[in-house]
Design a protein around this motif. Structure first.
Motif, PDB file in Angstrom:
ATOM      1  N   VAL A  43      12.279  -6.999  15.361  1.00 52.42           N
ATOM      2  CA  VAL A  43      12.707  -6.515  14.120  1.00 52.42           C
ATOM      3  C   VAL A  43      12.639  -5.089  14.101  1.00 52.42           C
ATOM      4  O   VAL A  43      11.574  -4.619  14.784  1.00 52.42           O
ATOM      5  N   ASP A  44      13.435  -4.346  13.230  1.00 48.22           N
ATOM      6  CA  ASP A  44      13.165  -3.043  13.242  1.00 48.22           C
ATOM      7  C   ASP A  44      11.901  -2.321  12.434  1.00 48.22           C
ATOM      8  O   ASP A  44      11.230  -1.529  12.939  1.00 48.22           O
ATOM      9  N   ALA A  45      11.446  -3.121  11.642  1.00 44.64           N
ATOM     10  CA  ALA A  45      10.387  -2.884  10.787  1.00 44.64           C
ATOM     11  C   ALA A  45       9.389  -3.907  10.260  1.00 44.64           C
ATOM     12  O   ALA A  45      10.117  -5.263  10.216  1.00 44.64           O
ATOM     13  N   ALA A  46       7.960  -3.838  10.407  1.00 43.49           N
ATOM     14  CA  ALA A  46       7.265  -4.954   9.819  1.00 43.49           C
ATOM     15  C   ALA A  46       6.358  -4.560   8.628  1.00 43.49           C
ATOM     16  O   ALA A  46       6.220  -3.406   8.860  1.00 43.49           O
ATOM     17  N   PHE A  47       6.093  -5.125   7.827  1.00 41.59           N
ATOM     18  CA  PHE A  47       5.344  -4.852   6.505  1.00 41.59           C
ATOM     19  C   PHE A  47       4.157  -5.513   6.481  1.00 41.59           C
ATOM     20  O   PHE A  47       4.169  -6.622   5.975  1.00 41.59           O
ATOM     21  N   GLU A  48       2.831  -5.163   6.707  1.00 47.73           N
ATOM     22  CA  GLU A  48       1.758  -6.001   6.782  1.00 47.73           C
ATOM     23  C   GLU A  48       1.189  -5.692   5.128  1.00 47.73           C
ATOM     24  O   GLU A  48       0.791  -4.855   4.939  1.00 47.73           O
ATOM     25  N   THR A  49       1.048  -7.010   4.697  1.00 46.04           N
ATOM     26  CA  THR A  49       0.573  -6.887   3.424  1.00 46.04           C
ATOM     27  C   THR A  49      -0.864  -7.888   3.188  1.00 46.04           C
ATOM     28  O   THR A  49      -1.182  -8.166   2.151  1.00 46.04           O
ATOM     29  N   THR A  50      -1.345  -8.580   4.284  1.00 43.80           N
ATOM     30  CA  THR A  50      -2.336  -9.330   4.243  1.00 43.80           C
ATOM     31  C   THR A  50      -3.667  -8.863   4.058  1.00 43.80           C
ATOM     32  O   THR A  50      -4.560  -9.458   3.734  1.00 43.80           O
ATOM     33  N   GLY A  51      -3.911  -7.739   5.098  1.00 44.29           N
ATOM     34  CA  GLY A  51      -5.165  -7.144   5.078  1.00 44.29           C
ATOM     35  C   GLY A  51      -6.111  -8.205   6.179  1.00 44.29           C
ATOM     36  O   GLY A  51      -7.071  -8.116   6.106  1.00 44.29           O
TER      37      GLY A  51
ATOM     38  N   LYS B 257      -6.209  -9.613  10.547  1.00 42.38           N
ATOM     39  CA  LYS B 257      -6.023  -9.384  11.811  1.00 42.38           C
ATOM     40  C   LYS B 257      -4.585 -10.389  12.204  1.00 42.38           C
ATOM     41  O   LYS B 257      -3.957  -9.677  12.824  1.00 42.38           O
ATOM     42  N   ILE B 258      -4.698 -11.415  11.860  1.00 39.24           N
ATOM     43  CA  ILE B 258      -3.438 -12.337  12.171  1.00 39.24           C
ATOM     44  C   ILE B 258      -2.044 -11.410  11.940  1.00 39.24           C
ATOM     45  O   ILE B 258      -0.895 -11.633  12.433  1.00 39.24           O
ATOM     46  N   GLY B 259      -2.023 -11.110  10.588  1.00 37.26           N
ATOM     47  CA  GLY B 259      -0.812 -10.270  10.205  1.00 37.26           C
ATOM     48  C   GLY B 259      -0.514  -9.055  11.115  1.00 37.26           C
ATOM     49  O   GLY B 259       0.480  -8.654  11.554  1.00 37.26           O
ATOM     50  N   PHE B 260      -1.441  -8.271  11.273  1.00 34.37           N
ATOM     51  CA  PHE B 260      -1.555  -7.003  12.023  1.00 34.37           C
ATOM     52  C   PHE B 260      -1.401  -7.235  13.546  1.00 34.37           C
ATOM     53  O   PHE B 260      -0.244  -6.764  14.056  1.00 34.37           O
ATOM     54  N   ASP B 261      -1.615  -8.541  14.224  1.00 32.96           N
ATOM     55  CA  ASP B 261      -1.414  -8.868  15.331  1.00 32.96           C
ATOM     56  C   ASP B 261       0.071  -9.165  15.683  1.00 32.96           C
ATOM     57  O   ASP B 261       0.916  -8.661  16.442  1.00 32.96           O
TER      58      ASP B 261
END
Length: 358
Positions: A242-250, A252-256
């Motif tokens: 994807v062009d962009a990802a938006f991390e809203t979980t805070g 590590k699984i979301g970050f990675d």
């Protein structure tokens, strides 16, 4: 007047405090509704983060206990000397940034990056989880007559999401992955939809929040326990990402997963507030010139957010899952949002006017 005060971790109390005065340059607001924000929950579970403890905040001069609440709507009841934009009876919301106006960031108009930044409802300048509050007129905004006070209380979290989409330099026709579908994740989905996203994929474990994400506009919702999300994302985007990802979980699984799912030269925007550090291998960025960008709150987005919500491009339907009275905020608010039922809720809003619940 009554107000909800943060004293410490898992220690929020509703108490009688002195009613604020409409001093020079300030607008006094009678609060109708105030949302409980993820930032409030972080302070409740793991704070202090933004709240000044021990050392006074450089702008408010206050320390804990502080009045909470920064997502609120209400009526102007009084204005201080020099206020020209508002009068008693105006329906308003507050952009709750407390900034110095003098540092390099403020002078560039990037007041959300103020070197002494604070937030109304966190730094000790008052807050919306109270019967009344006051705030400088430059950060108060009128709401349209056809916008309910309840929906107006959602402008603040929507503005957070809109700012993150702008920070990503997201363009019509781009593709996106939203990591998490809590209140900010759902707001991000809506803002991406309004921005003309070609594809919106959402990471969300099995819960009713998967349905919330679809209702907000997600094209596909994936559970990381069931599928390899980066692989699925690449299948959907011609093997690119994807062009962009938006991390809203805070988390590590979301970050990675976010880093792995963006394309070469793609961007991951971190909107979430983290309670502890994380780690990653910088080669994940170096070998493909990917970017990680942090985003904080908003700047100059409130008028656009109000307009987008007013004309229906951002619907914000179904966000309010519970309405409660200020006196019951600990049990019915904080404990609900941090307990076993938390996934069922998006936004709990609070009123100091019991008659609004009748």
């Amino acid at each position: 007047m009554k107000a909800a005060l943060w004293y410490g971790k898992k220690d929020v109390r509703v108490e009688e405090v002195e009613e604020p005065k409409a001093e020079k340059g300030l607008v006094k607001i009678k609060v109708k509704w105030c949302g409980i924000c993820g930032s409030d929950l972080h302070e409740y579970l793991g704070g202090p983060i933004f709240i000044p403890v021990g050392k006074p905040h450089p702008l408010s001069g206050n320390v804990a206990p502080v009045v909470l609440g920064h997502e609120f709507s209400g009526d102007v009841v009084e204005v201080g000397e020099g206020v020209t934009k508002f009068k008693a009876g105006d329906r308003v919301i507050v952009e709750p940034i407390v900034a110095c106006g003098k540092c390099p960031a403020c002078r560039e108009g990037k007041y959300n990056l103020c070197s002494s930044l604070g937030f109304h409802g966190l730094c000790g300048s008052g807050g919306g989880l109270a019967e009344y509050t006051v705030f400088p007129e430059d950060f108060v905004h009128k709401i349209p007559d056809d916008m309910s006070y309840e929906k107006a209380a959602l402008v603040e979290p929507m503005a957070v999401a809109l700012h993150s989409v702008r920070i990503a330099n997201f363009k019509t026709g781009d593709t996106a992955l939203v990591l998490g579908s809590g209140p900010i994740g759902l707001a991000t989905i809506e803002c991406l939809k309004a921005a003309g996203a070609k594809l919106i994929v959402v990471l969300q474990r099995k819960s009713v929040r998967q349905e919330y994400a679809k209702r907000a506009g997600a094209d596909l919702v994936l559970d990381p326990n069931e599928v390899n999300i980066p692989e699925e994302v690449k299948k959907l985007t011609g093997g690119v990402g994807v062009d962009a990802a938006f991390e809203t979980t805070g988390a590590k699984i979301g970050f990675d997963i976010g880093i792995e799912s963006i394309k070469f030269e793609g961007t991951m925007v971190i909107t979430s507030i983290w309670e502890k550090e994380t780690s990653f291998n910088p080669n994940a960025l170096v070998f493909s010139e990917k970017k990680i960008i942090g985003t904080l709150a908003y700047r100059h987005e409130f008028p656009a957010t109000i307009a987008l919500m007013s004309d229906g491009r951002i619907k914000a339907d179904g966000y309010i899952t519970k309405k409660i009275y200020l006196d019951d905020i600990v049990k019915e608010g904080f404990e609900t949002l941090t307990g076993p039922e938390k996934k069922k809720h998006v936004k709990i809003i609070v009123t100091p006017e019991k008659s609004l619940l009748d």
